[in-house]
Design a protein around this motif. Sequence first.
Motif, PDB file in Angstrom:
ATOM      1  N   LEU A  90       0.833  -1.208   0.000  1.00 22.28           N
ATOM      2  CA  LEU A  90       0.000   0.000   0.000  1.00 22.28           C
ATOM      3  C   LEU A  90       0.869   1.261   0.000  1.00 22.28           C
ATOM      4  O   LEU A  90       0.561   2.240  -0.668  1.00 22.28           O
ATOM      5  CB  LEU A  90      -0.908   0.001   1.235  1.00 22.28           C
ATOM      6  CG  LEU A  90      -2.095  -0.959   1.157  1.00 22.28           C
ATOM      7  CD1 LEU A  90      -2.857  -0.974   2.456  1.00 22.28           C
ATOM      8  CD2 LEU A  90      -3.022  -0.545   0.019  1.00 22.28           C
ATOM      9  N   LEU A  91       1.989   1.189   0.730  1.00 23.85           N
ATOM     10  CA  LEU A  91       2.900   2.341   0.769  1.00 23.85           C
ATOM     11  C   LEU A  91       3.470   2.603  -0.624  1.00 23.85           C
ATOM     12  O   LEU A  91       3.577   3.750  -1.074  1.00 23.85           O
ATOM     13  CB  LEU A  91       4.030   2.062   1.763  1.00 23.85           C
ATOM     14  CG  LEU A  91       4.848   3.254   2.225  1.00 23.85           C
ATOM     15  CD1 LEU A  91       3.970   4.225   2.996  1.00 23.85           C
ATOM     16  CD2 LEU A  91       6.007   2.807   3.112  1.00 23.85           C
ATOM     17  N   ALA A  92       3.785   1.522  -1.333  1.00 22.89           N
ATOM     18  CA  ALA A  92       4.325   1.677  -2.690  1.00 22.89           C
ATOM     19  C   ALA A  92       3.272   2.306  -3.602  1.00 22.89           C
ATOM     20  O   ALA A  92       3.574   3.213  -4.395  1.00 22.89           O
ATOM     21  CB  ALA A  92       4.767   0.325  -3.227  1.00 22.89           C
ATOM     22  N   VAL A  93       2.032   1.827  -3.501  1.00 25.20           N
ATOM     23  CA  VAL A  93       0.971   2.393  -4.339  1.00 25.20           C
ATOM     24  C   VAL A  93       0.762   3.860  -3.979  1.00 25.20           C
ATOM     25  O   VAL A  93       0.644   4.729  -4.855  1.00 25.20           O
ATOM     26  CB  VAL A  93      -0.328   1.585  -4.151  1.00 25.20           C
ATOM     27  CG1 VAL A  93      -1.482   2.255  -4.867  1.00 25.20           C
ATOM     28  CG2 VAL A  93      -0.133   0.167  -4.662  1.00 25.20           C
ATOM     29  N   LEU A  94       0.768   4.142  -2.674  1.00 27.12           N
ATOM     30  CA  LEU A  94       0.602   5.528  -2.230  1.00 27.12           C
ATOM     31  C   LEU A  94       1.697   6.414  -2.816  1.00 27.12           C
ATOM     32  O   LEU A  94       1.425   7.493  -3.362  1.00 27.12           O
ATOM     33  CB  LEU A  94       0.638   5.587  -0.705  1.00 27.12           C
ATOM     34  CG  LEU A  94       0.694   6.981  -0.097  1.00 27.12           C
ATOM     35  CD1 LEU A  94      -0.633   7.698  -0.297  1.00 27.12           C
ATOM     36  CD2 LEU A  94       1.032   6.935   1.383  1.00 27.12           C
ATOM     37  N   GLY A  95       2.948   5.917  -2.725  1.00 24.23           N
ATOM     38  CA  GLY A  95       4.059   6.701  -3.269  1.00 24.23           C
ATOM     39  C   GLY A  95       3.884   6.950  -4.755  1.00 24.23           C
ATOM     40  O   GLY A  95       4.092   8.058  -5.257  1.00 24.23           O
TER      41      GLY A  95
END
Lengths: 576, 537, 463
Positions: A90-95
């Motif tokens: 999710l952090l990667a998608v957010l970034g």
Amino acid sequence: MELADILLVGWARYRQATPYRLAYQWMNLAVSFEGATQFQAFGIDISLRVDHLALAVAAAAAVLGLALTVWHRQGGRGEAGPARFHASLLLAVLGSVGVAVSGDLAALTAWWGLAGVATYLLLAHRFGTEAAGRASRLGLALPFLGDLALLCAVAVLYSRFGANDIDRLSQVTVLTKTYDAGLKTLGVAAVLFTIAAFVRGGLFPFTRWQLGTLEAPPAAVALVQGLWPLLGALLIYRALPIFYFGGPQPWRVLAYAAAASAAASGLLALAGNDLRRLVVWGGSAVSALTLLAIGQPDAAGTSLAAALAITMARPAALLCAWALAAAMRSGDLADMGGALRRMRVTSVSLAAACLALSVALAPKAAARAGWQSVWFLGAAMALAGFALTRGYVLAAHGELRRRRAFEPARVRDVAPVMWWPAWLLGFGGLLLALAGFLTPWVAFLVGGRQPSYVVRTDVLWLGVGLAGPVLALLAGLAVRPLALRLAEQGGRGLAIGSAAAVVAYERFVRAPGLGLLEAFEQRGLRAGEGALGTALGRAAGWAGRPVGPGTALGLVALAVAVAALAAGLLAPGIYR
Amino acid sequence: MTSLWLLAIPTPSATPIPVFGSGVIGFSFLLSTIVWAPVAWALVLATVPNPRGRYDRFFYGSSFWVTLGVLGLAFFGYIQFQAFTVGPQFEEKLPWLPAYGITYHLGADGVSTLVLLANGIVTLAAILASSGIRTRVREYYVLLLLAEAAVNGLVCARDLFVLTLFWAAATVPLVLLVTGWGVQPVRRRAAGLRLLGYWGAGSLVLLLAVLLLAATAGGNTFDLDYLGKAGLASRVQVVVGILVVIAAGSRLALWPLHGWAREILAEAPAGIAILVAGAGMRSGGYLLFRLLDASLHDGTRLLAPILAMLAGATAIWCGLAALRTRDVRILGAYLAVVPGCVTVLGAAGVTPLSLDGAAYSLFGGAVAAALVVGACAVVAERALTRDLGLLGGLAGRLPRLSWLLVLAGVGVIGMPLTGTFVAELLVFFGSFKISFIGAFATAAGLLVAGAAVARMLQRILFGAPNPDAPAATDVPLTETWALALLAGTLIYLGVVPGGPKVAGIPFLDPGAINVVNASVADLASTYAPPAPPVGGG
Amino acid sequence: MTTLVLAPEALLVATGGATLLMSGRFRARTRARVQRWGPRAVVAALLAALGLELWLGAQVGTLFAGGFAQDRFALFAKAAVLLALAAGVAAADWDLERLPGWLPAALLGGFGAMVAASSTDLFAVWAGAALGIAAAASTLGAVRPVAVAGALLMLVALCLAYLHATAGGSSLDLARSALGEAPATLPLALPLLIGLGGLAALLVLAPLGFGTTAEASPFGRGVAAGVGAAGAGVALLKVGGVLAGAATAWAPGLAAGAAGLVLLGGLGAVVAPRPRTTISLLAASQLGWVVAAVATHEQAGLGAGLFLLGSTVVAAVAATTLLRDLDGEGALAGLGAREPGRAAALVVAALSLAAVPPLGGFFGVFLVSSSLAGAGFWWALTLALLGSLLAAAGAARIAFAAFLLEEEDTRAPARAPSTRVLPSTFTGAAAVAVTLVLIGYSLFANPISGLAYQAASALLTGH
């Protein structure tokens, strides 16, 4: 929910050509009261600059994240720390979404770095084996070069133009009329942007960090290899004005580097029989072609459409390759075969993904842009298509041989819950690739007037795109043993070459460099400190010794008298 | 006596955006309390009878509470700081040795306020990490408190005599701490001597610089308010500047003055390593800021390129050395030098923004450096070996420590979500105009350090466990808290540098970067990039 | 000015005379009382004398037709001598010392130094200093120190005789005015350098026992270090102040000698095997700074030198006396655990002698350094600072051995046989008091340094 949100916003903004802007102040400083006005204040806004392209990229990231989450639920059953994995994903998608919607280059750098941190956490998800350890090292050390290059590029631009805002840095007056800023600044920044896109996109010669991390969970690898090339292409697109006004050199650097990267990756994809490496090299070649194309006149839109297609297709190909290798207990194409019969869904998805990657650039070429590298583009497309489809043909067709402790009859397709991610990504990628032929789609992405296509040219370039797969299919079906043998020999040669390169690097670069360092640290610095200590000790011993009968008086009186006479006689007063 | 009180009362001033809770507390002698309270308590601890070590835990606990109180006072100073006022605040100015122009002059501008806060947090973490000390507990905490007072004192000093006094005073307690409680009895004495040699030589050079500055400025005073505006000849400024750089380099462990860091940060117990890396080394950066950038404008401009190259060379060198070493604590020691290079680059960038970044990195870098040496020390202690060849696969066995180590690694190289990232951002944005090559060199150093961090994490956490390695024991709660305190601060600094806001109004925290900028904007105006000539473009 | 100003000297002499009575034959019980209360009475008398000096000595004027001057310098110097004597007597362990032992000699030496401080005549200064130094040298209980001190005093006398001849009189004012504008020539430079060098040599040799290693009693060593240095220091400052006008002839030479002395002392302190030697070298090194202060030949420098002399003599007396019979490698091991008060006083004194901040020594050294820089002696300043850095290493060794070195860490006996398990209350209290005095010297540096600054003005102007 995020995807739905993005789609709703897309619906709302469908007819709005100008980007929607909203900024949350993250940092705002009045740094000086004097000097050039643009340097008197500094601010970084977490700004949303929502244009159609940003929406498309965000949607692609969300779809990818969604599909991979579902895939990992089954495919990553045995993985430790599911919460950690999903948080990192999710952090990667957010970034990625942050990079897409950033209107401020500093904020973009921050989001980029955030996605980088998430990438590291994903690639280092597994631990406890040498391969996992290696993956963690490669996942941090090499890509960090791209992050630093981006940071330096943005910093170079700010240091001269005093601006981070993308729209401001796109204005002709700012780029050409700013005092103390010129072609050199723009050129350096453009080259740094190129390095950032190449490194994070995993393009040759920086593919190592993607090849070396194939031992990470497949969903993580797929996410990384799907997202970063898209973000790289987006970065170059956002920085296009810098390239335009930076003179011819930045263009040449980007074009030649991308061309060389595409050619090298395509050729390397032909060497060796490891299906997953083949998919990585092939995908890297196609991504490099995207960067080659993106800077050509009137080609940005179709190139970005291709990048979106690749974002879907590369993960699909990787997941399918991983599923095939896992089911057949080997990643070697020589041990594979007959997947179309035993693993139909996976094979068809792989075929769709390979087709998507093969024809992704066709619309771009069909744009009839007046540029010179059209022949190279055609050849490179065909090469990449051939290399990728080779993997499909050799894995899906032919006979699956029985091996020791391996019973072909037991080979089954992946669980049904993993089917639709494969379909979604594979066929979604193919659809997006074909959508590149549709002017409205391209116009939606980048706006402006897009060249209208001619059906004959489209068909011609579609044919060029399909030439590679068709040739691979024919070759694979007709002379499978020869194809395998040639690829194996190529792979062996490549292994020997890379081993020699590693040895040379170790012998002529690393060992001497670190030896020199060690010499200074140990024999230089330490020895110096030791010698100083010894000298002081000796002198001190000498000075301490006189503290005995008689000699004390003698030496101290002598020292005083000699020093006094010497300095006294040399005193300027006495000279007079 | 009345005048003494009047002198010490801070002058209030209006703040356009009042921070919630500001202006509530008016505190005279705030800085003196911060500086001298640890000394007073050290004297108390030194005299408390302790039959058969009965009160050893009391020494630990009371030192913790005293330091927490000091941190609380530093935080008061931080939130009470009038961010829109120029010049030092909470000033205390009393004649000390009037015949010699020496005043007891303390004051805190934005940078000092922030560094005080950093020192407080780092010292608190150091004391928490010292909970395992069992031998000569009284002496340990007395010396620790004295060292704390010294590093706080030099930050508050507005008189060069006071600054020199505290600068030099930090050395002996730390030398004794390393020599008395070092990890390896064989090497700790040599390490202590190295510290004494390098820091003592640095103090000597600083004293020469101070005396030269005062002698050439005339005026029979050591007060920075005067010396900072003395307008010396460029040649003198360069000479003083070089001396200041050498003195600061001896603390920041700039190449080739880094010999002590490898030994001290690797041999000292975890608490002392945290204190030295987080507070002791940062004092070098603070000195550059206070004496070079703020007082010697011409000298700074002339020395800036050399200083920037020095930062780059140090970062590259320490990164390579960290790649080479097999000792996890030496690796941490080399990595702890890297944030200081960003500070130096910022100080050499001589633009308002780079100076903002340099000042911010005094906090972010302090926490990151303390975290990395602390985490490496705890790893070495818990895994019962310092050899990277033996360590491996600890991620499964020590999950909390693994997260902290990962955070320390990415913090040192300044990846997003950490305070060092914000500092790097500002420093690089501000530095490329003046120190183009130096900035690239420092970036290269960060890249090498990144490779070293990746190798460290691979070897310690993610690689295959070594069956021959001794079994790792779990990390005690206090040590985890110590590292978690640093980690939390690092992330907080990275996420809300401007402070949390409620409905657009700062809530409790005015924002570290705003507090720093309040002072930097004033002193850095002389370094502002020139306005374009009329009709230029 | 009333003759009451002589009260401290009178009290000192009276106390000295009284201490002679302690050598009388007493019954065992009385002897025990004398042993117990005698030293305490002497300390009380010395403190009373100090109080009187600070109270009555504040007035400025002359007595005996100008032969005795009470100015700020006299006040400061005499107070320092009395404080050093009190610290020495209080810090000594009188269960181990003989009574009266060297008490009368010490008090006599102190009186000599006080005479030197108040004299207005070159030869009176010499006589006072000679009395102080000779008495101090005699407390070492050997012939060599007296011979060495005597030889050096003769050198000084030669210089003073030359001055007498040049100025046409031995009054300080006469010499000051005669040499006010004297051109710096070799014939002038040599005798002045020899005289000042002799005084400087006496100053730094005092803590070194004037070149003897005779096994004197700890109190004797302390008196030699403190009172001897005080006598020589007072004379050096006084003569240096008088000769300020012809400074170009001797100041560079003295600065060079001073830097050499500080450096040698520091070097020696780093490696000296015995704590006693380390302390002596630390004191010698810091007294080198006093010599450097004289070389600056201006008010700030001389004031700083006087300030530092005061701090150094107190610390030197205290440290030397407190060491008592602890000697040899590792002798200090475990002292911090056994006798924390004594260990603290010893370490604080050693650190002050090494100019480690924030103790009095650091204040003095900083002020002298500032004056040296102002006078342009950068080379001497750098060398001397290097010496102080080395001295700090020596002091750190003492601190480490006293507090951090466990008894089992060393092969040396845990404790010298004669050391008691627990010190007497008086000795313990005295150690704490000495520590407080040493710390107070830095805490109250402000009035003390101000007084020293005024004293320097008196040195240079004579009023």
